[in-house]
Design an enzyme around this catalytic site. Structure first.
Site, PDB file in Angstrom:
ATOM      1  N   HIS A 198      39.484  -3.689  -0.808  1.00  0.00           N
ATOM      2  CA  HIS A 198      40.913  -4.057  -0.559  1.00  0.00           C
ATOM      3  C   HIS A 198      41.254  -2.448  -0.890  1.00  0.00           C
ATOM      4  O   HIS A 198      40.776  -2.092  -2.036  1.00  0.00           O
ATOM      5  CB  HIS A 198      41.314  -5.298  -1.014  1.00  0.00           C
ATOM      6  CG  HIS A 198      41.653  -6.237  -1.315  1.00  0.00           C
ATOM      7  ND1 HIS A 198      42.228  -7.239  -0.197  1.00  0.00           N
ATOM      8  CD2 HIS A 198      39.924  -6.752  -1.214  1.00  0.00           C
ATOM      9  CE1 HIS A 198      41.334  -8.214   0.061  1.00  0.00           C
ATOM     10  NE2 HIS A 198      40.438  -8.308  -0.900  1.00  0.00           N
ATOM     11  N   HIS A 227      34.129  -6.358   2.275  1.00  0.00           N
ATOM     12  CA  HIS A 227      34.979  -5.775   2.601  1.00  0.00           C
ATOM     13  C   HIS A 227      36.220  -4.510   1.304  1.00  0.00           C
ATOM     14  O   HIS A 227      35.933  -5.613   0.002  1.00  0.00           O
ATOM     15  CB  HIS A 227      36.145  -6.560   3.345  1.00  0.00           C
ATOM     16  CG  HIS A 227      37.210  -7.463   2.580  1.00  0.00           C
ATOM     17  ND1 HIS A 227      35.695  -8.756   2.570  1.00  0.00           N
ATOM     18  CD2 HIS A 227      37.709  -8.282   2.028  1.00  0.00           C
ATOM     19  CE1 HIS A 227      36.720  -9.869   1.616  1.00  0.00           C
ATOM     20  NE2 HIS A 227      37.529  -9.207   0.998  1.00  0.00           N
ATOM     21  N   HIS A 273      31.846 -11.226   4.059  1.00  0.00           N
ATOM     22  CA  HIS A 273      31.699 -10.093   4.729  1.00  0.00           C
ATOM     23  C   HIS A 273      32.549  -8.712   4.264  1.00  0.00           C
ATOM     24  O   HIS A 273      33.628  -9.035   3.783  1.00  0.00           O
ATOM     25  CB  HIS A 273      31.734 -10.208   6.292  1.00  0.00           C
ATOM     26  CG  HIS A 273      31.996  -8.653   6.968  1.00  0.00           C
ATOM     27  ND1 HIS A 273      31.183  -8.521   8.442  1.00  0.00           N
ATOM     28  CD2 HIS A 273      32.202  -7.156   6.792  1.00  0.00           C
ATOM     29  CE1 HIS A 273      31.379  -7.012   9.612  1.00  0.00           C
ATOM     30  NE2 HIS A 273      31.720  -6.761   7.661  1.00  0.00           N
ATOM     31  N   CYS A 300      31.020 -14.802  11.846  1.00  0.00           N
ATOM     32  CA  CYS A 300      32.347 -14.353  10.718  1.00  0.00           C
ATOM     33  C   CYS A 300      33.753 -14.053  11.195  1.00  0.00           C
ATOM     34  O   CYS A 300      33.299 -12.992  12.710  1.00  0.00           O
ATOM     35  CB  CYS A 300      31.327 -12.967  10.272  1.00  0.00           C
ATOM     36  SG  CYS A 300      32.066 -12.028   9.419  1.00  0.00           S
ATOM     37  N   HIS A 331      27.536  -5.553   9.680  1.00  0.00           N
ATOM     38  CA  HIS A 331      26.941  -7.183   8.721  1.00  0.00           C
ATOM     39  C   HIS A 331      26.727  -6.895   7.080  1.00  0.00           C
ATOM     40  O   HIS A 331      25.559  -7.011   7.396  1.00  0.00           O
ATOM     41  CB  HIS A 331      27.486  -8.661   9.367  1.00  0.00           C
ATOM     42  CG  HIS A 331      27.513  -9.853   8.562  1.00  0.00           C
ATOM     43  ND1 HIS A 331      28.529  -9.899   8.302  1.00  0.00           N
ATOM     44  CD2 HIS A 331      26.951 -10.222   7.278  1.00  0.00           C
ATOM     45  CE1 HIS A 331      29.409 -11.522   6.938  1.00  0.00           C
ATOM     46  NE2 HIS A 331      27.597 -11.165   6.598  1.00  0.00           N
ATOM     47  N   CYS A 375      33.745  -9.964  11.484  1.00  0.00           N
ATOM     48  CA  CYS A 375      32.887  -9.767  12.741  1.00  0.00           C
ATOM     49  C   CYS A 375      33.672  -9.858  13.641  1.00  0.00           C
ATOM     50  O   CYS A 375      33.111  -8.782  14.944  1.00  0.00           O
ATOM     51  CB  CYS A 375      31.306 -10.230  12.320  1.00  0.00           C
ATOM     52  SG  CYS A 375      30.093  -9.487  11.530  1.00  0.00           S
ATOM     53  N   ASP A 381      45.797  -5.894   5.689  1.00  0.00           N
ATOM     54  CA  ASP A 381      45.656  -7.497   5.434  1.00  0.00           C
ATOM     55  C   ASP A 381      47.039  -8.430   5.480  1.00  0.00           C
ATOM     56  O   ASP A 381      48.195  -7.730   5.573  1.00  0.00           O
ATOM     57  CB  ASP A 381      45.392  -7.596   4.060  1.00  0.00           C
ATOM     58  CG  ASP A 381      45.263  -8.289   2.942  1.00  0.00           C
ATOM     59  OD1 ASP A 381      43.499  -8.871   2.666  1.00  0.00           O
ATOM     60  OD2 ASP A 381      45.385 -10.265   3.129  1.00  0.00           O
ATOM     61  N   ASN A 410      36.180  -7.500  -4.416  1.00  0.00           N
ATOM     62  CA  ASN A 410      35.501  -9.364  -4.765  1.00  0.00           C
ATOM     63  C   ASN A 410      34.289  -9.637  -3.862  1.00  0.00           C
ATOM     64  O   ASN A 410      33.692  -9.325  -3.040  1.00  0.00           O
ATOM     65  CB  ASN A 410      36.909 -10.412  -4.337  1.00  0.00           C
ATOM     66  CG  ASN A 410      38.461  -9.515  -4.678  1.00  0.00           C
ATOM     67  OD1 ASN A 410      38.406  -9.081  -5.565  1.00  0.00           O
ATOM     68  ND2 ASN A 410      38.893 -10.220  -3.715  1.00  0.00           N
TER      69      ASN A 410
HETATM   70  P1  AMP Z   1      39.178 -11.668  -0.011  1.00  0.00           P
HETATM   71  O1  AMP Z   1      39.501 -12.525  -0.898  1.00  0.00           O
HETATM   72  O2  AMP Z   1      38.924 -10.525  -1.149  1.00  0.00           O
HETATM   73  O3  AMP Z   1      37.907 -12.179  -0.172  1.00  0.00           O
HETATM   74  O4  AMP Z   1      39.947 -10.770   0.344  1.00  0.00           O
HETATM   75  C1  AMP Z   1      39.951 -11.434   1.950  1.00  0.00           C
HETATM   76  C2  AMP Z   1      41.650 -10.814   2.625  1.00  0.00           C
HETATM   77  O5  AMP Z   1      41.174 -11.311   4.190  1.00  0.00           O
HETATM   78  C3  AMP Z   1      42.292 -12.288   1.826  1.00  0.00           C
HETATM   79  O6  AMP Z   1      43.257 -10.781   1.605  1.00  0.00           O
HETATM   80  C4  AMP Z   1      43.433 -12.382   2.981  1.00  0.00           C
HETATM   81  O7  AMP Z   1      44.681 -12.466   2.954  1.00  0.00           O
HETATM   82  C5  AMP Z   1      42.646 -12.160   4.552  1.00  0.00           C
HETATM   83  N1  AMP Z   1      42.267 -12.403   6.178  1.00  0.00           N
HETATM   84  C6  AMP Z   1      41.576 -13.587   6.115  1.00  0.00           C
HETATM   85  N2  AMP Z   1      41.636 -13.040   7.158  1.00  0.00           N
HETATM   86  C7  AMP Z   1      42.858 -12.139   8.069  1.00  0.00           C
HETATM   87  C8  AMP Z   1      42.904 -11.627   9.395  1.00  0.00           C
HETATM   88  N3  AMP Z   1      42.532 -12.735  10.082  1.00  0.00           N
HETATM   89  N4  AMP Z   1      43.571  -9.963   9.104  1.00  0.00           N
HETATM   90  C9  AMP Z   1      43.694  -9.693   7.917  1.00  0.00           C
HETATM   91  N5  AMP Z   1      43.285  -9.904   7.106  1.00  0.00           N
HETATM   92  C10 AMP Z   1      43.186 -10.931   6.791  1.00  0.00           C
END
Ligand code: AMP
Length: 111
Positions: A99, A97, A95, A4, A46, A7, A30, A84
Site C-alpha cells: 500500500h 501487495h 497476493h 486470486c 503470484h 492475478c 485501492d 500487511n
Molecule cells: P490488505 O487488507 O492489506 O490485504 O489489502 C487489500 C486491499 O485491497 C484493501 O485495501 C482493499 O480495499 C483492496 N481491494 C480489494 N478489492 C479490490 C479491487 N477490486 N480493486 C482495488 N482494490 C481492492
C-alpha cells in the site's frame, strides 16, 4: 492464476484503476482508499505475501514506489508504505501487495 483477485486484476479480467505498470509490477488505486493517494503495488508473479518475496521482486517494488510517489506528487510531502502479512497483519488478499498512501498528513499510530 486460480481465483486470486489480484492475478485476475493484473490479467485484465477484473477492471481496475491502473496507475503504473512495467514487466514486473502492476499498480492500481485501492477500491476503498484510506488516504487521498492510496495505490496498491503488486508483483505480476503470484506470491502470497512478503515472506515469499525474492530480491528481484523487492527491487522492482521499491523502484515502483519511487516512480509512483513522483507520479502522484507525494515524493516531497511524504507518504507511507505498508505490506500487511497474514492474519494478525490484517492481510485480506493473499497476493503480495504494497500500500502506498499519502496526500495528507497521516496518523502517527499505525495499529
Ligand atoms: P490488505 O487488507 O492489506 O490485504 O489489502 C487489500 C486491499 O485491497 C484493501 O485495501 C482493499 O480495499 C483492496 N481491494 C480489494 N478489492 C479490490 C479491487 N477490486 N480493486 C482495488 N482494490 C481492492
Amino acid at each position: 492464476m486460480g481465483d486470486c483477485l489480484f492475478c485476475r486484476i493484473i490479467a485484465g479480467e477484473i477492471p481496475s484503476n491502473k496507475v503504473y505498470e512495467n514487466d514486473k509490477v502492476f499498480a492500481f488505486r485501492d477500491i476503498n482508499p484510506q488516504a487521498p493517494v492510496h495505490v496498491l503495488i503488486v508483483p505480476k508473479k503470484h506470491m502470497d505475501n512478503i515472506l515469499a518475496c525474492d530480491a528481484d521482486t523487492a527491487a522492482a517494488l521499491t523502484d515502483a514506489v519511487r516512480a509512483i510517489a513522483e507520479q502522484e506528487g507525494v515524493e516531497q510531502s511524504g507518504f507511507r508504505v505498508v505490506s500487511n502479512c497474514g492474519k494478525d497483519g490484517a492481510q485480506s488478499v493473499n497476493h503480495l501487495h504494497v500500500h502506498l498512501m499519502g496526500g495528507r498528513a497521516l496518523a502517527e499510530r499505525m495499529a
